[in-house]
Design a protein around this motif. Structure first.
Motif, short mmCIF file in Angstrom:
data_model
loop_
_atom_site.label_atom_id
_atom_site.label_comp_id
_atom_site.label_asym_id
_atom_site.label_seq_id
_atom_site.Cartn_x
_atom_site.Cartn_y
_atom_site.Cartn_z
N ALA A 29 -0.87 -7.59 13.16
CA ALA A 29 -1.85 -6.69 12.54
C ALA A 29 -2.86 -7.48 11.73
N ASN A 30 -4.06 -6.92 11.60
CA ASN A 30 -5.14 -7.58 10.85
C ASN A 30 -5.27 -7.04 9.43
N LYS A 31 -4.78 -5.82 9.23
CA LYS A 31 -4.98 -5.22 7.91
C LYS A 31 -3.88 -4.19 7.62
N ILE A 32 -3.79 -3.83 6.36
CA ILE A 32 -2.91 -2.75 5.90
C ILE A 32 -3.80 -1.67 5.30
N THR A 33 -3.56 -0.42 5.67
CA THR A 33 -4.23 0.69 5.01
C THR A 33 -3.19 1.47 4.21
N ALA A 34 -3.64 2.12 3.15
CA ALA A 34 -2.73 2.85 2.28
C ALA A 34 -3.46 3.98 1.59
N GLU A 35 -2.73 5.05 1.31
CA GLU A 35 -3.31 6.20 0.62
C GLU A 35 -2.77 6.31 -0.80
N PHE A 36 -3.63 6.83 -1.66
CA PHE A 36 -3.17 7.20 -3.00
C PHE A 36 -3.66 8.61 -3.27
N ILE A 37 -2.69 9.51 -3.57
CA ILE A 37 -3.02 10.91 -3.88
C ILE A 37 -2.56 11.17 -5.31
N PRO A 38 -3.49 11.27 -6.26
CA PRO A 38 -3.09 11.45 -7.66
C PRO A 38 -2.48 12.82 -7.92
N THR A 39 -1.48 12.84 -8.80
CA THR A 39 -0.88 14.09 -9.27
C THR A 39 -0.82 14.04 -10.79
N LYS A 40 -0.28 15.07 -11.39
CA LYS A 40 -0.15 15.10 -12.85
C LYS A 40 0.86 14.07 -13.35
N LYS A 41 1.76 13.62 -12.46
CA LYS A 41 2.85 12.77 -12.92
C LYS A 41 2.78 11.32 -12.44
N ASN A 42 1.92 10.99 -11.48
CA ASN A 42 1.97 9.63 -10.92
C ASN A 42 0.86 8.71 -11.44
N SER A 43 0.44 8.91 -12.67
CA SER A 43 -0.60 8.05 -13.25
C SER A 43 -0.15 6.59 -13.32
N ALA A 44 1.17 6.35 -13.39
CA ALA A 44 1.68 4.97 -13.43
C ALA A 44 1.33 4.20 -12.16
N ALA A 45 1.11 4.92 -11.06
CA ALA A 45 0.79 4.27 -9.79
C ALA A 45 -0.71 4.06 -9.60
N LYS A 46 -1.50 4.73 -10.39
CA LYS A 46 -2.96 4.64 -10.23
C LYS A 46 -3.43 3.20 -10.48
N GLY A 47 -4.28 2.71 -9.61
CA GLY A 47 -4.85 1.38 -9.78
C GLY A 47 -4.02 0.26 -9.19
N PHE A 48 -2.81 0.58 -8.69
CA PHE A 48 -1.95 -0.49 -8.17
C PHE A 48 -2.57 -1.19 -6.96
N TYR A 49 -3.11 -0.43 -6.03
CA TYR A 49 -3.70 -1.05 -4.84
C TYR A 49 -4.91 -1.90 -5.21
N LYS A 50 -5.69 -1.45 -6.17
CA LYS A 50 -6.85 -2.23 -6.60
C LYS A 50 -6.40 -3.55 -7.23
N ARG A 51 -5.38 -3.49 -8.10
CA ARG A 51 -4.87 -4.70 -8.74
C ARG A 51 -4.25 -5.65 -7.72
N SER A 52 -3.84 -5.10 -6.58
CA SER A 52 -3.17 -5.90 -5.56
C SER A 52 -4.14 -6.47 -4.52
N GLY A 53 -5.43 -6.32 -4.76
CA GLY A 53 -6.42 -6.92 -3.86
C GLY A 53 -6.88 -6.03 -2.73
N PHE A 54 -6.53 -4.76 -2.75
CA PHE A 54 -7.02 -3.81 -1.75
C PHE A 54 -8.46 -3.39 -2.10
N ASN A 55 -9.21 -2.98 -1.10
CA ASN A 55 -10.55 -2.43 -1.29
C ASN A 55 -10.54 -0.96 -0.90
#
Length: 599
Positions: A543-569
């Protein structure tokens, strides 16, 4: 609309529930709860009232109850007919309530018209019929199935000689119940509801209102419908991910009788005496809950040293320091302590059950945290154990190895937190933990836990997609998906399976559909380890790339920004959904202080 039933001493009658159901359905807010469940009831007799009571009880939990009542005594036709109303309804929970009178027919009152051999053959045939119906329902439905067993009668035409028979009437029903238990003991879709035990608790002489039985074939007294529905709620709560995790306990006059600061170690009531036994047995049952995975914590206005003296020196303390994941023992108010416990355990207060003998404290907590189940404790200490046994908030549809260890794991987490406070910085703390992470592809042992994580994990869960065990099994068997779990260990102990991911494999791109971690290990670089593993496997597959989704909820703010910090665009944002992409020409490295293994 909200009512209180089991949390107070006031029990609602069946007529109260009918009135509340009418108000509920006429309310403007009817059907506006975010969670919904579809419940089907198939019965062999007239079962009026269950729809109304269950709808009210579900609404109290914030659940819309869409109810289907099968046609009168047509349970076989409903299950076997491909185009029946049952199958068109597609329930989440199907209740199969067949009574003993219906299944035995005329043989119920004239059981000795058959000899022992005929009676045994008859019972075996009926067992096979019921098993076949359950299997057929499983084949055509994803619903969890709640199958009633049968009330063993308290009478016999042979009187005192009933238990002298080679294969008696009562024994034939007991054999039928035993056969049902054995048939579905390891079945994750079918649950046998012990209706016989329910009838014994109510009183078998009371279970039928004979006037209504003869008038309308009603084989359960209407006044006991609310209690039966409360038994059903014990299954609905875990099905809807509403089970609680933690009991918060007061100390004085709760875990022991008296006040330690005034009565002293020898003066408190605890032990094998008439005054001390209620508290000793209350603690013993709490210990049993701890051993099955319920987390314990303390919220007490008290002198810390006095309390530690009880834990360490009193000979009849069943609960010790090591059984408590958090201990707020101070002179702060209960509200501040409750917030501190939630922060320390990193779980929401909606996972709490609070037990305190003081009415004012209970009311204070109830008003500040309406999501907490504040147990209305009786003034009579002898009723403490019965009250504790009656709490149905801790049921799960399956107990995993991680469940059994949960109490110990949170205690280990408390030790990690104490150790972290003595570390110079976060990096030093993480390195000194000597962490080992093991990734393992989903198998029959880990699938229940992976499903459980998708159902319960909220804080570090990228999409909060929920999966039943059957769904995980199908994905794990599909060669186009990578489904795996991660186990985390460190010098303080084994955290068990605390993370999982579901990745769809594509020729050029792999897509992360589910990516989650238990709140216990957030921030320890385990999330980076999971991502590094996925990147390595995707790159190996071409594979050449990984794609991933983030769907914010009232409770998953701890996950917000993880993909950005990990070098995803970020490549797309529509409504609340974000789509991220990682270029696999860049290496995604494993944290150097974590030992990674693959099974």
């Amino acid at each position: 609309m909200s009512i209180k039933t089991d949390e107070t001493n006031k029990k609602l009658s069946i007529s109260d529930y009918f009135n509340l159901y009418k108000k509920l359905t006429n309310s403007r807010n009817f059907g506006k709860n975010k969670k919904s469940i579809k419940i089907a009831l198939l019965s062999s007799f007239t079962a009026n009232g269950i729809k109304e009571v269950l709808s009210v009880k579900c609404n109290e939990l914030g659940i819309n109850c869409d109810f289907y009542a099968g046609r009168y005594n047509q349970y076989s036709q409903e299950i076997l007919g491909k185009n029946s109303g049952l199958h068109k309804f597609k329930p989440d929970l199907a209740i199969l309530f067949i009574d003993a009178r219906s299944i035995f027919g005329n043989n119920y009152l004239v059981p000795y018209g058959m000899d022992d051999k005929q009676r045994k053959t008859f019972a075996e045939e009926k067992l096979q019929e019921i098993k076949s119906l359950a299997e057929k329902l499983k084949l055509n439905s994803k619903a969890k199935i709640l199958l009633h067993n049968f009330e063993a009668p308290a009478f016999s035409p042979l009187g005192i000689l009933e238990n002298k028979q080679k294969f008696g009437f009562v024994e034939s029903i007991e054999a039928l119940n035993s056969g049902l238990r054995d048939a579905f003991k390891n079945d994750r879709q079918v649950f046998v509801f012990d209706y016989n035990a329910f009838c014994s608790r109510i009183g078998k002489d009371n279970i039928i209102d004979y006037k209504m039985y003869y008038l309308g074939d009603m084989k359960l007294n209407l006044q006991y419908i609310p209690e039966l529905c409360n038994e059903y709620i014990a299954y609905i709560k875990p099905l809807m991910s509403l089970a609680k995790k933690c009991i918060i306990l007061d100390l004085d006059n709760t875990l022991w009788g008296g006040i330690i600061g005034e009565d002293g170690l020898e003066g408190i009531k605890l032990g094998p005496t008439p005054e001390g036994r209620p508290f000793m047995e209350f603690q013993q049952y709490l210990l049993s809950l701890f051993n099955r995975g319920v987390v314990l914590a303390i919220n007490s206005k008290n002198n810390y040293d006095d309390v530690m003296g009880v834990f360490r020196k009193h000979p009849h303390m069943a609960l010790k320091e090591e059984h408590f994941a958090a201990m707020q023992i101070n002179w702060n108010d209960k509200i501040e302590n409750m917030k501190a416990i939630a922060e320390e355990l990193n779980i929401g207060t909606d996972s709490f059950v609070f037990i305190d003998d003081d009415k004012a404290n209970r009311q204070m907590v109830r008003e500040a945290f309406p999501e907490i189940n504040v147990v209305e404790m009786p003034e009579d200490h002898s009723l403490y154990l019965r009250t504790l046994m009656g709490i149905n908030d801790f049921n799960t549809l399956q107990i995993t190895e991680e469940d059994r260890k949960r109490g110990h794991m949170y205690v280990q987490q408390r030790k990690r937190t104490e150790f972290q406070k003595s570390s110079i910085n976060l990096a030093e703390f993480l390195k000194s933990l000597n962490m080992a992470v093991t990734a393992e592809k989903a198998n029959k042992f880990s699938i229940p836990r992976i499903s459980q994580l998708t159902q319960k994990t909220n804080q570090f869960n990228m999409t909060t997609k929920r999966y039943a065990e059957e769904d995980i099994k199908k994905l794990a068997e599909d060669k186009n998906f990578l489904v795996f779990s991660v186990k985390v260990e460190d010098k303080f102990g084994d955290n068990g399976i605390t993370g999982a991911a579901i990745v769809k494999k594509g020729r050029d791109a792999w897509n992360i559909g589910t990516f989650l971690l238990s709140c216990r290990i957030i921030g320890r670089k385990v999330e980076e380890t999971l991502l590094a593993y996925i990147a390595r496997e995707a790159k190996k597959a071409g594979a050449n790339k990984i794609t991933a989704e983030f769907i914010p909820t009232k409770k998953n703010s701890a996950a917000k920004g993880f993909y950005k910090r990990s070098g995803f665009n970020i490549v797309k944002k529509e409504n609340d959904k974000e789509v991220w992409e990682y270029d696999l020409r860049k290496d995604y490295k494993f944290p150097d202080f974590i030992k990674f293994m693959e099974k």
